[in-house]
Design an enzyme around this catalytic site. Structure first.
Site, mmCIF file in Angstrom:
data_model
loop_
_atom_site.group_PDB
_atom_site.id
_atom_site.type_symbol
_atom_site.label_atom_id
_atom_site.label_comp_id
_atom_site.label_asym_id
_atom_site.label_seq_id
_atom_site.Cartn_x
_atom_site.Cartn_y
_atom_site.Cartn_z
ATOM 1 N N LYS A 83 30.262 40.695 39.167
ATOM 2 C CA LYS A 83 31.756 40.873 39.272
ATOM 3 C C LYS A 83 32.565 40.326 38.047
ATOM 4 C CE LYS A 83 34.948 39.517 42.865
ATOM 5 N NZ LYS A 83 34.942 38.207 44.314
HETATM 6 O O1 G3P Z 1 37.576 37.899 47.142
HETATM 7 C C1 G3P Z 1 38.968 37.559 46.581
HETATM 8 C C2 G3P Z 1 39.497 36.378 47.397
HETATM 9 O O2 G3P Z 1 38.639 35.325 47.498
HETATM 10 C C3 G3P Z 1 40.687 35.700 46.923
HETATM 11 O O3 G3P Z 1 41.504 35.426 48.015
HETATM 12 O O4 G3P Z 1 42.808 34.101 49.410
HETATM 13 O O5 G3P Z 1 42.471 33.258 47.351
HETATM 14 O O6 G3P Z 1 43.737 35.010 47.608
HETATM 15 P P1 G3P Z 1 42.597 34.368 48.054
#
Ligand code: G3P
Length: 218
Positions: A83
């Site tokens: 990634k």
């Molecule tokens: O995979 C990306 C994700 O973990 C981001 O999520 O909830 O931190 O915006 P969030």
């Protein structure tokens, strides 16, 4: 639609994998930081448990560091997808790693243009963050619609899959599936909510109490 779990929590990974629900895992440095234990051991264990793609993220911000880390991450297993962030160096690393047969997930995608460029660089996955767009008053799902339309217009040119990330609730999953996104990556709490329905609980309770009246086993 493929379902990935967006976590580095081994207990959650085992729990949902045992139900046959998981096609892969996505992690990021923030998710890793929430877990106790050595991140290297955790990454090694995840790639052992999960047969499908496991995204592990670089932390270098410049090209040569990303390549070096990407190759090191790939040592954890043949199912590792590297990634990289959606930056000029990230795209350069994407092109290079892809040319060596190492699949790449370009993360932190917030616009259709970024998704288009990541696909041009050869990314296996683009990760648009819909919840974070919703958080700032933009409709994250519109981004998924736009990317899907663009990728469909150039099916012969791109094999890149849309990996919908930053999912906050089950409606996000339904909407992403209606659009035809290839993958959703879900926090364990969202996958738990998807399993549940109050009528299932009430129905089961009734079945069990009715059977009890028969006073016999099966
Ligand atoms: O995979 C990306 C994700 O973990 C981001 O999520 O909830 O931190 O915006 P969030």
């Amino acid at each position: 639609m493929k379902i990935f779990l967006d976590t580095a929590n081994l207990e959650s990974i085992r729990k949902f994998n045992d139900m046959g629900l998981l096609d892969g895992i996505t992690t990021n440095p923030s998710l890793m930081s929430k877990e106790d234990g050595n991140p290297k051991d955790i990454m090694a264990e995840i790639t052992k448990i999960i047969k499908g793609d496991v995204s592990l993220e670089v932390v270098s911000t410049e090209y040569s560091g990303m390549i070096e880390e990407g190759k090191r991450l790939r040592q954890y297993g043949k199912n590792v997808v590297v990634k990289v962030p959606m930056t000029p160096d990230g795209l350069k690393a994407c092109k290079h790693l892809t040319s060596e047969g190492i699949p790449v997930n370009v993360t932190l995608i917030f616009s259709p243009n970024q998704a288009l460029l990541a696909a041009k660089s050869g990314a296996k996955y683009v990760s648009p963050f819909i919840g974070r767009l919703d958080d700032i008053g933009k409709d994250g799902m519109n981004l998924i619609k736009d990317i899907k339309k663009i990728f469909d217009n150039y099916k012969d040119d791109f094999q890149t899959q849309i990996l919908v990330a930053s999912i906050r609730h089950p409606i996000h999953v339904i909407d992403a599936a209606k659009i035809g996104a290839h993958v959703v990556t879900l926090p364990p709490a969202v996958l738990d909510k998807m399993l549940q329905h109050p009528l299932t609980d009430i129905g089961l309770e009734n079945f069990l109490s009715d059977w009890k009246k028969l006073k016999t086993g099966i």
